[in-house]
Scaffold this active site. Structure first.
Site, PDB file in Angstrom:
ATOM      1  N   TYR A  74      -1.953  -0.789  10.961  1.00 58.26           N
ATOM      2  CA  TYR A  74      -2.272  -1.687   9.518  1.00 58.26           C
ATOM      3  C   TYR A  74      -0.964  -1.155   8.292  1.00 58.26           C
ATOM      4  O   TYR A  74      -0.779  -2.258   8.028  1.00 58.26           O
ATOM      5  CB  TYR A  74      -3.763  -1.446   8.898  1.00 58.26           C
ATOM      6  CG  TYR A  74      -4.056  -1.429   7.763  1.00 58.26           C
ATOM      7  CD1 TYR A  74      -4.155  -2.594   7.082  1.00 58.26           C
ATOM      8  CD2 TYR A  74      -3.921  -0.193   6.645  1.00 58.26           C
ATOM      9  CE1 TYR A  74      -3.686  -2.799   5.668  1.00 58.26           C
ATOM     10  CE2 TYR A  74      -3.862  -0.588   5.033  1.00 58.26           C
ATOM     11  CZ  TYR A  74      -4.030  -1.740   4.872  1.00 58.26           C
ATOM     12  OH  TYR A  74      -3.807  -1.843   3.266  1.00 58.26           O
ATOM     13  N   LYS A 123       1.714  -3.728   6.503  1.00 54.99           N
ATOM     14  CA  LYS A 123       2.529  -3.814   4.983  1.00 54.99           C
ATOM     15  C   LYS A 123       4.160  -3.252   5.278  1.00 54.99           C
ATOM     16  O   LYS A 123       4.947  -3.944   4.812  1.00 54.99           O
ATOM     17  CB  LYS A 123       1.508  -2.251   4.430  1.00 54.99           C
ATOM     18  CG  LYS A 123       0.411  -2.746   4.318  1.00 54.99           C
ATOM     19  CD  LYS A 123      -0.561  -4.067   3.609  1.00 54.99           C
ATOM     20  CE  LYS A 123      -1.519  -4.390   3.293  1.00 54.99           C
ATOM     21  NZ  LYS A 123      -1.583  -5.395   2.605  1.00 54.99           N
ATOM     22  N   SER A 130       0.984  -1.561   0.104  1.00 59.46           N
ATOM     23  CA  SER A 130      -0.054  -0.644   0.472  1.00 59.46           C
ATOM     24  C   SER A 130       0.952   1.019   0.349  1.00 59.46           C
ATOM     25  O   SER A 130       2.028   1.224   0.911  1.00 59.46           O
ATOM     26  CB  SER A 130      -0.882   0.834   1.025  1.00 59.46           C
ATOM     27  OG  SER A 130      -1.278   1.283   1.151  1.00 59.46           O
TER      28      SER A 130
HETATM   29  P1  NAD Z   1     -10.353  -7.097   0.856  1.00 60.70           P
HETATM   30  O1  NAD Z   1     -10.937  -7.845   2.163  1.00 60.70           O
HETATM   31  O2  NAD Z   1     -11.528  -7.578   0.220  1.00 60.70           O
HETATM   32  O3  NAD Z   1     -10.107  -8.848   0.697  1.00 60.70           O
HETATM   33  C1  NAD Z   1      -9.353  -9.878   1.329  1.00 60.70           C
HETATM   34  C2  NAD Z   1      -9.306 -11.027   1.988  1.00 60.70           C
HETATM   35  O4  NAD Z   1      -8.739 -11.924   2.750  1.00 60.70           O
HETATM   36  C3  NAD Z   1     -10.886 -11.062   2.172  1.00 60.70           C
HETATM   37  O5  NAD Z   1     -11.510 -11.982   1.477  1.00 60.70           O
HETATM   38  C4  NAD Z   1     -11.053 -12.270   3.224  1.00 60.70           C
HETATM   39  O6  NAD Z   1     -11.999 -12.723   3.658  1.00 60.70           O
HETATM   40  C5  NAD Z   1      -9.764 -12.533   2.737  1.00 60.70           C
HETATM   41  N1  NAD Z   1      -8.778 -12.719   4.400  1.00 60.70           N
HETATM   42  C6  NAD Z   1      -8.121 -11.954   5.344  1.00 60.70           C
HETATM   43  N2  NAD Z   1      -7.695 -12.996   6.120  1.00 60.70           N
HETATM   44  C7  NAD Z   1      -7.397 -13.972   6.044  1.00 60.70           C
HETATM   45  C8  NAD Z   1      -6.835 -15.253   6.417  1.00 60.70           C
HETATM   46  N3  NAD Z   1      -6.171 -15.061   7.518  1.00 60.70           N
HETATM   47  N4  NAD Z   1      -7.033 -16.712   6.061  1.00 60.70           N
HETATM   48  C9  NAD Z   1      -7.959 -16.546   4.265  1.00 60.70           C
HETATM   49  N5  NAD Z   1      -8.749 -15.463   3.633  1.00 60.70           N
HETATM   50  C10 NAD Z   1      -7.982 -14.174   4.574  1.00 60.70           C
HETATM   51  O7  NAD Z   1      -9.659  -6.220   0.739  1.00 60.70           O
HETATM   52  P2  NAD Z   1      -8.776  -5.839  -0.577  1.00 60.70           P
HETATM   53  O8  NAD Z   1     -10.030  -4.611  -0.828  1.00 60.70           O
HETATM   54  O9  NAD Z   1      -9.637  -6.601  -1.606  1.00 60.70           O
HETATM   55  O10 NAD Z   1      -7.110  -5.582  -0.768  1.00 60.70           O
HETATM   56  C11 NAD Z   1      -6.674  -6.756  -0.654  1.00 60.70           C
HETATM   57  C12 NAD Z   1      -5.824  -6.320  -0.405  1.00 60.70           C
HETATM   58  O11 NAD Z   1      -4.952  -5.317  -0.998  1.00 60.70           O
HETATM   59  C13 NAD Z   1      -4.985  -6.468   1.169  1.00 60.70           C
HETATM   60  O12 NAD Z   1      -4.252  -6.900   1.869  1.00 60.70           O
HETATM   61  C14 NAD Z   1      -5.473  -4.947   1.310  1.00 60.70           C
HETATM   62  O13 NAD Z   1      -4.462  -4.225   2.475  1.00 60.70           O
HETATM   63  C15 NAD Z   1      -4.098  -4.344   0.550  1.00 60.70           C
HETATM   64  N6  NAD Z   1      -4.690  -3.217  -0.253  1.00 60.70           N
HETATM   65  C16 NAD Z   1      -6.298  -3.077  -0.170  1.00 60.70           C
HETATM   66  C17 NAD Z   1      -6.303  -0.777  -0.491  1.00 60.70           C
HETATM   67  C18 NAD Z   1      -8.231  -0.945  -0.940  1.00 60.70           C
HETATM   68  O14 NAD Z   1      -7.972   0.080  -0.963  1.00 60.70           O
HETATM   69  N7  NAD Z   1      -8.393  -2.226  -0.791  1.00 60.70           N
HETATM   70  C19 NAD Z   1      -5.664  -0.310  -0.813  1.00 60.70           C
HETATM   71  C20 NAD Z   1      -4.022  -1.114  -0.338  1.00 60.70           C
HETATM   72  C21 NAD Z   1      -3.378  -2.477   0.072  1.00 60.70           C
END
Ligand code: NAD
Ligand code: UDP
Length: 338
Positions: free
Chosen positions: A150, A154, A125
């Site tokens: 959080y 990262k 991120s």
């Molecule tokens: P999201 O919550 O929709 O997807 C994350 C998925 O991981 C979910 O389906 C959740 O059920 C699963 N998960 C979490 N912990 C788990 C575990 N222990 N075992 C199995 N599954 C698990 O989030 P997203 O927006 O799709 O983000 C995906 C990644 O990108 C994350 O790591 C997030 O930190 C990173 N990210 C997201 C954003 C944003 O704004 N959406 C920005 C920067 C980084």
């Protein structure tokens, strides 16, 4: 074509990436505990693409369950989306965040070593640039000081992955630093479906639009920005998903660690987002101005040159597309996947 494991593949970015990988001819295996998603998202991906996904329900911290996935599938590369991502919740429950986000990463690395899987793409991120780096952020900058657990997860996971790649010469690590993903697949069949009150701007706007929330509060109007509201680098989730396909191709050909910003390079303010959403979708978004939100930086945006030079990737969609596609998803699915 090679098989890609999407850890956390049922989530917002994972499901959109699954569409792009399947369309590019890859096979997709997902591992998700559905803590912040549901299997319906994957069924919709299958409908959009006409292709099958092999989906496992498991906690990635559970190394035995995860080993079974590697045992049953000849995985070529891993994309690691699995993590908890709510900034405010991470302040309340730091141990949960460190445990979940770091343990999932360690489990994946251990399984990859055991099963000789050499490529991992990681969802990092822009938050790792921290408070002290000036915008626009470039990949050469040092990771900065984060304002919440959080963000620190990262930073720590980037370090863990880099160290793993230093020790295992055959490993390829691609750290993708996402800026602000918004929007949805143009089909309106998959999109962002936050549980409870949305923390992020765009899902909140969409829920006001659909009548689930009464009004949006814009956090702060006295920032040192052109209109006084914070500016971010919003990126269409389909563009972001395509960046992962490019990252896989890169990882398959290279070793060591490489970092890429995935953003547009153009910042928009909160007020501009609201205005554009209203204009494109011909509606009013009830909003008020409130206090600043703790920990928010005035501006965050990418220098996106490196991804273009090395991956041959750049964003194609406009802010109008992002606003239109968000509304298309939300109006067709007023209660998300439920
Ligand atoms: P999201 O919550 O929709 O997807 C994350 C998925 O991981 C979910 O389906 C959740 O059920 C699963 N998960 C979490 N912990 C788990 C575990 N222990 N075992 C199995 N599954 C698990 O989030 P997203 O927006 O799709 O983000 C995906 C990644 O990108 C994350 O790591 C997030 O930190 C990173 N990210 C997201 C954003 C944003 O704004 N959406 C920005 C920067 C980084
Ligand atoms: N924001 C807002 N009201 C909300 C949610 C977010 O004004 O209900 C603002 C927030 O202050 C920030 C921008 O919208 O300036 C983007 O916030 P978001 O949480 O979506 O992403 P962040 O950049 O914080 O990761």
């Amino acid at each position: 074509m090679s098989k890609i494991l999407l850890a956390g593949g049922a989530g917002y970015i994972g499901s959109h990436t699954a569409v792009e990988l399947l369309n590019a001819g890859y096979e997709v295996v997902t591992a998700d505990n559905y803590s912040n998603s549901c299997p319906e998202a994957l069924k919709r991906v299958e409908k959009i693409t006409g292709k099958q996904i092999k989906a496992y329900e498991l906690d990635i911290k559970d190394i035995k369950a995860l080993e079974n996935v590697f045992e049953e599938n000849d995985i070529d590369s891993v994309i690691h989306f699995a993590g908890l991502k709510a900034v405010g919740e991470s302040v309340e429950k730091p141990v949960l965040y460190y445990r979940n986000n770091i343990d999932t990463t360690l489990s994946l690395l251990e399984c990859m070593e055991k099963y000789k899987v050499r490529n991992i793409i990681f969802s990092s991120s822009a938050t790792v640039y921290g408070e002290e780096n000036p915008v626009p952020y470039t990949e050469q900058m040092k990771r900065g000081t984060c304002t919440n657990p959080y963000g620190w997860t990262k930073v720590m996971m980037e370090q863990i992955l880099e160290d793993a790649a230093k020790a295992q010469k055959e490993l390829s690590v691609v750290l993708l630093r996402y800026f602000n993903p918004i929007g949805a697949h143009p089909s309106g069949m998959i999109g962002e479906d936050p549980q409870g009150i949305p923390n992020n701007l765009m899902p909140f706007v969409a829920q006001v639009a659909v009548g689930r929330r009464e009004k949006l509060t814009i956090f702060g109007k006295d920032y040192d920005t052109p209109d006084g509201t914070c500016r971010r680098d919003y990126i269409h989730v389909v563009d972001l998903a395509k960046g992962h396909v490019k990252a896989i191709e890169y990882a398959q050909k290279n070793k060591g660690t490489e970092v890429f910003n995935l953003g547009t390079g153009t910042p928009y303010s909160v007020a501009e987002i609201v205005d554009t959403f209203e204009r494109v979708n011909e509606m009013k978004i009830n909003h008020v101005y409130g206090e600043r939100r703790a920990g928010d930086l005035p501006e965050s945006y990418a220098n996106a040159d490196k991804a273009l030079e090395i991956l041959g990737w750049k964003t194609e969609k406009t802010l109008e597309d992002m606003c239109r596609d968000t509304w298309n998803w939300q109006k067709n699915n007023p209660n998300g996947y439920k």
